[in-house]
Design a protein around this motif. Sequence first.
Motif, PDB file in Angstrom:
ATOM      1  N   LEU A  43      28.604  29.848  21.390  1.00 42.25           N
ATOM      2  CA  LEU A  43      27.839  28.829  21.773  1.00 42.25           C
ATOM      3  C   LEU A  43      28.258  27.570  21.889  1.00 42.25           C
ATOM      4  O   LEU A  43      27.638  26.665  22.258  1.00 42.25           O
ATOM      5  CB  LEU A  43      26.329  29.077  21.275  1.00 42.25           C
ATOM      6  N   GLY A  44      29.135  27.315  21.050  1.00 43.07           N
ATOM      7  CA  GLY A  44      29.650  26.017  20.674  1.00 43.07           C
ATOM      8  C   GLY A  44      29.006  25.449  19.290  1.00 43.07           C
ATOM      9  O   GLY A  44      28.699  26.105  18.445  1.00 43.07           O
ATOM     10  N   ARG A  45      28.802  23.975  19.372  1.00 45.76           N
ATOM     11  CA  ARG A  45      28.387  23.171  18.122  1.00 45.76           C
ATOM     12  C   ARG A  45      27.289  21.997  18.610  1.00 45.76           C
ATOM     13  O   ARG A  45      27.743  21.437  19.323  1.00 45.76           O
ATOM     14  CB  ARG A  45      29.639  22.806  17.497  1.00 45.76           C
ATOM     15  N   LEU A  46      26.404  22.248  17.811  1.00 40.66           N
ATOM     16  CA  LEU A  46      25.496  21.342  18.156  1.00 40.66           C
ATOM     17  C   LEU A  46      25.329  20.254  16.962  1.00 40.66           C
ATOM     18  O   LEU A  46      25.274  20.773  15.673  1.00 40.66           O
ATOM     19  CB  LEU A  46      23.838  21.844  18.150  1.00 40.66           C
ATOM     20  N   THR A  47      25.467  18.876  17.296  1.00 35.04           N
ATOM     21  CA  THR A  47      25.778  17.947  16.312  1.00 35.04           C
ATOM     22  C   THR A  47      24.632  16.749  16.118  1.00 35.04           C
ATOM     23  O   THR A  47      24.033  16.400  17.226  1.00 35.04           O
ATOM     24  CB  THR A  47      27.045  17.275  16.810  1.00 35.04           C
ATOM     25  N   ASN A  48      24.145  16.493  15.112  1.00 38.95           N
ATOM     26  CA  ASN A  48      22.983  15.509  14.941  1.00 38.95           C
ATOM     27  C   ASN A  48      23.411  14.661  13.791  1.00 38.95           C
ATOM     28  O   ASN A  48      24.168  15.092  12.979  1.00 38.95           O
ATOM     29  CB  ASN A  48      21.666  16.048  14.980  1.00 38.95           C
ATOM     30  N   HIS A  49      22.882  13.494  13.407  1.00 36.18           N
ATOM     31  CA  HIS A  49      22.897  12.559  12.330  1.00 36.18           C
ATOM     32  C   HIS A  49      21.367  12.372  11.926  1.00 36.18           C
ATOM     33  O   HIS A  49      20.562  12.294  12.724  1.00 36.18           O
ATOM     34  CB  HIS A  49      23.792  11.626  12.732  1.00 36.18           C
ATOM     35  N   ILE A  50      21.237  12.089  10.969  1.00 37.76           N
ATOM     36  CA  ILE A  50      19.866  11.901  10.258  1.00 37.76           C
ATOM     37  C   ILE A  50      19.892  10.384   9.956  1.00 37.76           C
ATOM     38  O   ILE A  50      20.775   9.626   9.384  1.00 37.76           O
ATOM     39  CB  ILE A  50      19.763  12.360   8.637  1.00 37.76           C
ATOM     40  N   VAL A  51      18.507   9.869  10.278  1.00 36.56           N
ATOM     41  CA  VAL A  51      18.433   8.308  10.296  1.00 36.56           C
ATOM     42  C   VAL A  51      16.871   8.195   9.523  1.00 36.56           C
ATOM     43  O   VAL A  51      15.943   9.355   9.478  1.00 36.56           O
ATOM     44  CB  VAL A  51      18.391   7.654  11.447  1.00 36.56           C
ATOM     45  N   THR A  52      16.596   6.884   8.874  1.00 38.89           N
ATOM     46  CA  THR A  52      15.365   6.829   8.339  1.00 38.89           C
ATOM     47  C   THR A  52      14.520   5.987   9.341  1.00 38.89           C
ATOM     48  O   THR A  52      15.158   5.351  10.433  1.00 38.89           O
ATOM     49  CB  THR A  52      15.372   5.698   7.136  1.00 38.89           C
ATOM     50  N   GLY A  53      13.180   6.738   9.619  1.00 35.39           N
ATOM     51  CA  GLY A  53      12.338   6.142  10.555  1.00 35.39           C
ATOM     52  C   GLY A  53      12.012   5.046  10.429  1.00 35.39           C
ATOM     53  O   GLY A  53      12.106   4.170   9.199  1.00 35.39           O
TER      54      GLY A  53
END
Length: 281
Positions: A234-244
């Motif tokens: 299925l591949g690779r899902l990438t995300n990054h975390i930020v402060t609201g």
Amino acid sequence: MPEYRRILLDGAAVQVTVDGDELVAADGRRVKTEDAQHLPPVVPSKVIAVHLNHRSRVDEFDIDLPDTPTYFHKPTSALNSHQGAIVRPEGCKWLNYEGEVAIVIGKTARNISPAEAGEYIAGYTIANDYGLHDFRDTDAGSMLRVKGSDTLCPLGPGLVTDWDFHGKSLRTYVNGKVVQDGSTDEMKWDMHYLVADIARTITLYPGDVLLSGTPANSRPVQPGDVVEVEVEGLGRLTNHIVTGPTSIRTDVGAQPTESEEVLSTALGGDWEFRGIRPPKR
């Protein structure tokens, strides 16, 4: 296996197919995958998630599974995409990743058997079922804010058809380090069972999404972290975390907490310490 993605192309949401390192629209326009602005690969009317399904997760919590699965709902306003930013609201601390396989419905399903369910599945994508456990004390029953807050349901990068879900590896990475390592074979209830179970009383429409559960070792992440979920085929899902950009309002509603319930869940289900956690040394 064909893979379909949705991207923003010249200001419009466009479905594209994957051709090597390029994405191709129906009218022939091409864009490099690395340059594309991704959208969720489907537009669901609802997202339904199973609470517990992977045996490693159950063992981690030191509990027994019920005889049948239980579920919660993630509102569509929580949807996010490959390469999207996951927002941890200011004032919250306990945002956990949960790498999962997402089932995508292909045609209207109601009152079908597990044996028939495969005919109603369009394909599969990857999900990260983030949990904002700061609100677990008030929302543990519904999981509404825990799992349904804005940005906490990234899907992608694409919808893959003709994917056999048996025996596939599932890994989550934080800043390049493997933090979850599981397999679809450790699921107690497979994809067909989950679809048929929900469709007994809830009509599933094309594009609807069911999240199938996460392996052990869900842990908190911090602003600046890069989280990737990789599923074989299925591949690779990438995300990054930020402060609201804004803090949780204090003039209305329950506030973020750090109770034993919150800590035990966020830090890995060390339930035997609930209420009697040893002091930090």
